[in-house]
Enzyme design. Structure first.
Site, PDB file in Angstrom:
ATOM      1  CD  GLU A  65       9.076  -0.878   2.543  1.00  0.00           C
ATOM      2  OE1 GLU A  65      10.369  -1.076   1.820  1.00  0.00           O
ATOM      3  OE2 GLU A  65       8.233  -1.807   2.264  1.00  0.00           O
TER       4      GLU A  65
ATOM      5  CD1 TRP B 159      11.523  -4.218   2.187  1.00  0.00           C
ATOM      6  CD2 TRP B 159      12.963  -5.013   0.858  1.00  0.00           C
ATOM      7  NE1 TRP B 159      10.886  -5.398   1.222  1.00  0.00           N
ATOM      8  CE2 TRP B 159      11.909  -5.773   0.443  1.00  0.00           C
ATOM      9  CE3 TRP B 159      14.333  -5.520   0.212  1.00  0.00           C
ATOM     10  CZ2 TRP B 159      11.769  -6.724  -0.572  1.00  0.00           C
ATOM     11  CZ3 TRP B 159      14.269  -6.491  -0.917  1.00  0.00           C
ATOM     12  CH2 TRP B 159      12.785  -7.056  -1.433  1.00  0.00           C
TER      13      TRP B 159
ATOM     14  CD1 TRP C 294      25.724  -3.871 -18.425  1.00  0.00           C
ATOM     15  CD2 TRP C 294      23.578  -2.772 -18.504  1.00  0.00           C
ATOM     16  NE1 TRP C 294      24.946  -4.486 -17.766  1.00  0.00           N
ATOM     17  CE2 TRP C 294      23.559  -3.871 -17.531  1.00  0.00           C
ATOM     18  CE3 TRP C 294      22.624  -2.081 -18.646  1.00  0.00           C
ATOM     19  CZ2 TRP C 294      22.737  -4.022 -16.732  1.00  0.00           C
ATOM     20  CZ3 TRP C 294      21.367  -2.419 -17.963  1.00  0.00           C
ATOM     21  CH2 TRP C 294      21.704  -3.411 -16.913  1.00  0.00           C
TER      22      TRP C 294
ATOM     23  CG  ASN D 168      10.914   3.261  -2.344  1.00  0.00           C
ATOM     24  OD1 ASN D 168      12.002   2.853  -2.717  1.00  0.00           O
ATOM     25  ND2 ASN D 168       9.876   2.227  -2.472  1.00  0.00           N
TER      26      ASN D 168
ATOM     27  CD1 TRP E  57      23.738  -3.121 -13.133  1.00  0.00           C
ATOM     28  CD2 TRP E  57      24.242  -2.366 -10.964  1.00  0.00           C
ATOM     29  NE1 TRP E  57      24.519  -3.849 -12.645  1.00  0.00           N
ATOM     30  CE2 TRP E  57      24.822  -3.704 -11.284  1.00  0.00           C
ATOM     31  CE3 TRP E  57      24.457  -1.712  -9.948  1.00  0.00           C
ATOM     32  CZ2 TRP E  57      25.947  -3.877 -10.415  1.00  0.00           C
ATOM     33  CZ3 TRP E  57      25.223  -2.212  -9.153  1.00  0.00           C
ATOM     34  CH2 TRP E  57      25.913  -3.485  -9.241  1.00  0.00           C
TER      35      TRP E  57
ATOM     36  CD1 TRP F 227      21.063   2.242  -7.422  1.00  0.00           C
ATOM     37  CD2 TRP F 227      20.328   2.273  -9.592  1.00  0.00           C
ATOM     38  NE1 TRP F 227      20.504   3.472  -7.759  1.00  0.00           N
ATOM     39  CE2 TRP F 227      20.001   3.384  -9.130  1.00  0.00           C
ATOM     40  CE3 TRP F 227      19.833   1.869 -10.674  1.00  0.00           C
ATOM     41  CZ2 TRP F 227      19.653   4.494  -9.866  1.00  0.00           C
ATOM     42  CZ3 TRP F 227      19.336   2.645 -11.682  1.00  0.00           C
ATOM     43  CH2 TRP F 227      19.348   3.973 -11.270  1.00  0.00           C
TER      44      TRP F 227
HETATM   45  P1  FAD Z   1       9.899   4.852   4.541  1.00  0.00           P
HETATM   46  O1  FAD Z   1       9.303   4.038   3.349  1.00  0.00           O
HETATM   47  O2  FAD Z   1       9.531   5.878   5.651  1.00  0.00           O
HETATM   48  O3  FAD Z   1      10.806   3.541   5.196  1.00  0.00           O
HETATM   49  C1  FAD Z   1      11.479   3.416   6.343  1.00  0.00           C
HETATM   50  C2  FAD Z   1      13.003   3.221   6.292  1.00  0.00           C
HETATM   51  O4  FAD Z   1      13.160   1.904   5.744  1.00  0.00           O
HETATM   52  C3  FAD Z   1      13.577   4.067   5.445  1.00  0.00           C
HETATM   53  O5  FAD Z   1      14.041   5.320   5.970  1.00  0.00           O
HETATM   54  C4  FAD Z   1      14.888   3.091   5.125  1.00  0.00           C
HETATM   55  O6  FAD Z   1      15.818   3.132   6.076  1.00  0.00           O
HETATM   56  C5  FAD Z   1      14.249   1.767   5.077  1.00  0.00           C
HETATM   57  N1  FAD Z   1      13.778   1.365   3.789  1.00  0.00           N
HETATM   58  C6  FAD Z   1      12.581   1.622   2.933  1.00  0.00           C
HETATM   59  N2  FAD Z   1      12.641   1.202   1.740  1.00  0.00           N
HETATM   60  C7  FAD Z   1      13.918   0.476   1.625  1.00  0.00           C
HETATM   61  C8  FAD Z   1      14.338  -0.130   0.683  1.00  0.00           C
HETATM   62  N3  FAD Z   1      13.572  -0.444  -0.433  1.00  0.00           N
HETATM   63  N4  FAD Z   1      15.510  -0.838   0.726  1.00  0.00           N
HETATM   64  C9  FAD Z   1      16.328  -0.532   1.874  1.00  0.00           C
HETATM   65  N5  FAD Z   1      15.822   0.259   2.920  1.00  0.00           N
HETATM   66  C10 FAD Z   1      14.661   0.616   2.842  1.00  0.00           C
HETATM   67  N6  FAD Z   1      17.442   3.929   0.586  1.00  0.00           N
HETATM   68  C11 FAD Z   1      18.681   4.326   1.469  1.00  0.00           C
HETATM   69  O7  FAD Z   1      18.362   4.756   2.503  1.00  0.00           O
HETATM   70  N7  FAD Z   1      19.811   4.880   0.759  1.00  0.00           N
HETATM   71  C12 FAD Z   1      19.856   4.790  -0.583  1.00  0.00           C
HETATM   72  O8  FAD Z   1      21.147   5.092  -0.964  1.00  0.00           O
HETATM   73  C13 FAD Z   1      18.908   4.057  -1.344  1.00  0.00           C
HETATM   74  N8  FAD Z   1      19.154   3.957  -2.641  1.00  0.00           N
HETATM   75  C14 FAD Z   1      17.913   3.512  -3.462  1.00  0.00           C
HETATM   76  C15 FAD Z   1      17.868   3.512  -4.974  1.00  0.00           C
HETATM   77  C16 FAD Z   1      17.207   2.962  -5.696  1.00  0.00           C
HETATM   78  C17 FAD Z   1      17.217   2.681  -7.177  1.00  0.00           C
HETATM   79  C18 FAD Z   1      16.006   2.468  -5.011  1.00  0.00           C
HETATM   80  C19 FAD Z   1      14.637   1.970  -6.035  1.00  0.00           C
HETATM   81  C20 FAD Z   1      15.738   2.557  -3.591  1.00  0.00           C
HETATM   82  C21 FAD Z   1      16.867   3.121  -2.908  1.00  0.00           C
HETATM   83  N9  FAD Z   1      16.553   3.174  -1.366  1.00  0.00           N
HETATM   84  C22 FAD Z   1      17.698   3.716  -0.739  1.00  0.00           C
HETATM   85  C23 FAD Z   1      15.304   2.801  -0.722  1.00  0.00           C
HETATM   86  C24 FAD Z   1      14.391   3.755  -0.487  1.00  0.00           C
HETATM   87  O9  FAD Z   1      14.104   4.202  -1.773  1.00  0.00           O
HETATM   88  C25 FAD Z   1      14.541   4.685   0.662  1.00  0.00           C
HETATM   89  O10 FAD Z   1      15.209   4.117   1.839  1.00  0.00           O
HETATM   90  C26 FAD Z   1      13.482   5.409   0.875  1.00  0.00           C
HETATM   91  O11 FAD Z   1      12.740   5.920  -0.137  1.00  0.00           O
HETATM   92  C27 FAD Z   1      13.528   6.445   2.125  1.00  0.00           C
HETATM   93  O12 FAD Z   1      12.372   7.223   2.127  1.00  0.00           O
HETATM   94  P2  FAD Z   1      11.602   7.055   3.805  1.00  0.00           P
HETATM   95  O13 FAD Z   1      12.853   7.461   4.889  1.00  0.00           O
HETATM   96  O14 FAD Z   1      10.823   8.251   3.561  1.00  0.00           O
HETATM   97  O15 FAD Z   1      11.371   5.689   4.027  1.00  0.00           O
END
Ligand code: FAD
Length: 477
Positions: free
Chosen positions: A275, A278, A306, A341, A359, A382
């Site tokens: 992740e 990602w 849209w 997430n 979006w 998004w």
């Molecule tokens: P964990 O699951 O613990 O993951 C560890 C780290 O990996 C996160 O802290 C983050 O830095 C990174 N990460 C995890 N999933 C993703 C992902 N899908 N894409 C990119 N990085 C990821 N994340 C943001 O940091 N900022 C945003 O503005 C953001 N907007 C989002 C908008 C949408 C519509 C969606 C579906 C997801 C978005 N995310 C965003 C990705 C993700 O939802 C969050 O990073 C995650 O929920 C953060 O929680 P966590 O730190 O507990 O994640």
């Protein structure tokens, strides 16, 4: 030596600060809030709240080392000019950042001060791998995540984190800088963030504590647990990473160490590292396709039909759609600055497919309300959900908000936490209150349409409309 802090609000593992300290010359730590630089992407309300407390924490952390943080507001070049004039500094150190405006700002600082005879030194510090070091065999940017992350894993592992610059010599004279409060980052009337310290500890110590806590415990369940909305199995490190309070390579190395310590948790921790991958991939896309926050990656989506519907957008933002999992997510976001997430994916799908809203409406709302609002991750996510992104979920994959609720919030803990007015419903109806027999609704004290909304759209009809809208561009997308 000026150290120009940006989205790297930490003292540990900060290559530029480390290098500045190693020169043996006095280091002047500086933060400049330049609100014009990002144009439309000025930090949103939730990010500003976080930034205030993160700067407070950085001041304290630098204070423990013997340094003081000098804070400015306004044009970056003008503030740096003032500091150079007052101190005679000849070099500016900073970390490289990747938002288009940050890169433009770095370039203008570089151009201006080079002509003045100063040196501007930019260091890595935001990512695991420098963007230019990862490319396809043909030397092109990756557009698909899996081969991208494979290439990252095949590259040299990230270097070991650097320690705090304990031996640094700090500039000790007073400067004409501003007190933190002058940045006016905190909400006042109303103070909608009054309870946020119950959820968050912005700053380097908070970031390190959270990383340690997560890796020593919840990380073991991350693999199977990360999708369950009510469970605390994810790291909640995103806002700390966005503000650079802990370096991503520190987190990555902590994860590596934990894998060695608890081999039975290794696959779960690897999932966590993927992740982080990602995040890395989103930055890779932003660097190579800098208009991704504003334009669909797949061009045919520019002519997607849209809808425009203020009242539907308002219901979505306020968590009043009548779909409990969507409403719970939107209220968690409003009340805490965060959303799980899985639920982010559900609410984003609902906005772009059930409501057919753009979006960018969702991206803008998240930008203002998320404490982890991040240009790269927000834009790519998004676009991923709505189908217009690189390596995106196909548009025709339309989440059913009832099934998503029943699967990822089976016992209803998440919905009951954030939508308390329907908490008394039996599990069977919690994710579809409109199917509840009238007597049960009465017993639960619920009048649909009054105490909790009826669904603003019908799932089946909305799904068909979404597919019909998609059919208009399908041949090209
Ligand atoms: P964990 O699951 O613990 O993951 C560890 C780290 O990996 C996160 O802290 C983050 O830095 C990174 N990460 C995890 N999933 C993703 C992902 N899908 N894409 C990119 N990085 C990821 N994340 C943001 O940091 N900022 C945003 O503005 C953001 N907007 C989002 C908008 C949408 C519509 C969606 C579906 C997801 C978005 N995310 C965003 C990705 C993700 O939802 C969050 O990073 C995650 O929920 C953060 O929680 P966590 O730190 O507990 O994640």
């Amino acid at each position: 030596m000026i150290y120009w802090f940006r989205q790297d609000l930490r003292t540990r593992d900060l290559p530029g600060l480390h290098a500045a300290a190693q020169t043996g010359k006095p280091v002047i730590p500086v933060y400049i809030l330049d609100e014009d630089a990002p144009g439309n992407w000025r930090a949103g309300g939730a990010s500003r709240w976080w930034l205030h407390h993160s700067l407070e924490a950085l001041k304290s952390e630098l204070g423990k080392l013997g340094g003081s943080l000098h804070i400015y507001k306004g044009s970056t070049v003008a503030a740096l000019k003032t500091i150079v004039k007052e101190t005679g500094a000849d070099t500016i150190y900073c970390s490289q950042q990747f938002e288009p405006w940050s890169r433009a700002l770095e370039q203008s600082v570089h151009e201006y001060f080079s002509t003045e005879g100063l040196t501007v030194k930019r260091f890595p510090g935001t990512l695991l791998h420098q963007p230019e070091s990862i490319s396809t065999q043909a030397g092109q940017p990756f557009k698909v995540y899996t081969p991208f992350w494979r290439a990252c894993n095949a590259a040299q592992p990230p270097a070991a984190p650097l320690p705090q610059p304990e031996d640094a010599i700090w500039f000790s004279e007073a400067l004409t800088s501003a007190p933190l409060n002058e940045l006016e980052l905190l909400p006042t009337s109303p103070d909608w963030a009054a309870t946020w310290h119950d959820y968050w500890t912005p700053g380097e110590l908070g970031a390190n504590n959270r990383a340690r806590y997560f890796l020593a415990g919840p990380a073991e369940h991350y693999g199977e647990g990360r999708d369950y909305a009510a469970k605390a199995y994810t790291s909640k490190l995103s806002a700390h990473l966005h503000h650079g309070e802990i370096s991503v390579r520190t987190v990555w190395h902590m994860a590596e160490a934990q894998k060695n310590e608890t081999p039975e948790a290794a696959s779960s921790i690897e999932k966590f590292q993927s992740e982080l991958g990602w995040r890395e991939f989103c930055y890779h896309l932003l660097v190579h396709f800098p208009d991704i926050p504003e334009k669909p990656f797949k061009a045919p989506f520019s002519s997607f039909p849209w809808a425009s519907n203020e009242s539907a957008l308002d219901a979505w933002q306020r968590g009043q759609t009548g779909y409990p999992i969507v409403d719970a997510g939107m209220r968690e976001l409003w009340q805490t600055g965060f959303m799980h997430n899985r639920v982010r994916m559900v609410v984003a799908s609902f906005l772009t497919k059930h409501l057919l809203l753009h979006w960018r409406d969702g991206e803008d709302w998240f930008w203002d309300t998320l404490v982890d609002a991040d240009l790269a991750s927000n834009a790519c996510s998004w676009q991923w959900v709505c189908g217009s992104g690189s390596d995106a979920a196909p548009y025709f994959r339309i989440f059913n908000p009832i099934a998503q609720g029943e699967k990822f919030d089976k016992e209803g803990e998440y919905v009951r936490r954030w939508v308390p007015e329907i908490a008394a419903l039996p599990d069977k109806y919690l994710h579809k209150p409109w199917e509840t027999p009238p007597l049960l609704l009465q017993e639960a004290g619920i009048t649909l349409g009054e105490t909790y909304p009826l669904p603003i759209v019908d799932h089946k009809i909305a799904r068909e409309s979404a597919l019909a809208a998609y059919a208009t561009i399908k041949g090209q997308a």
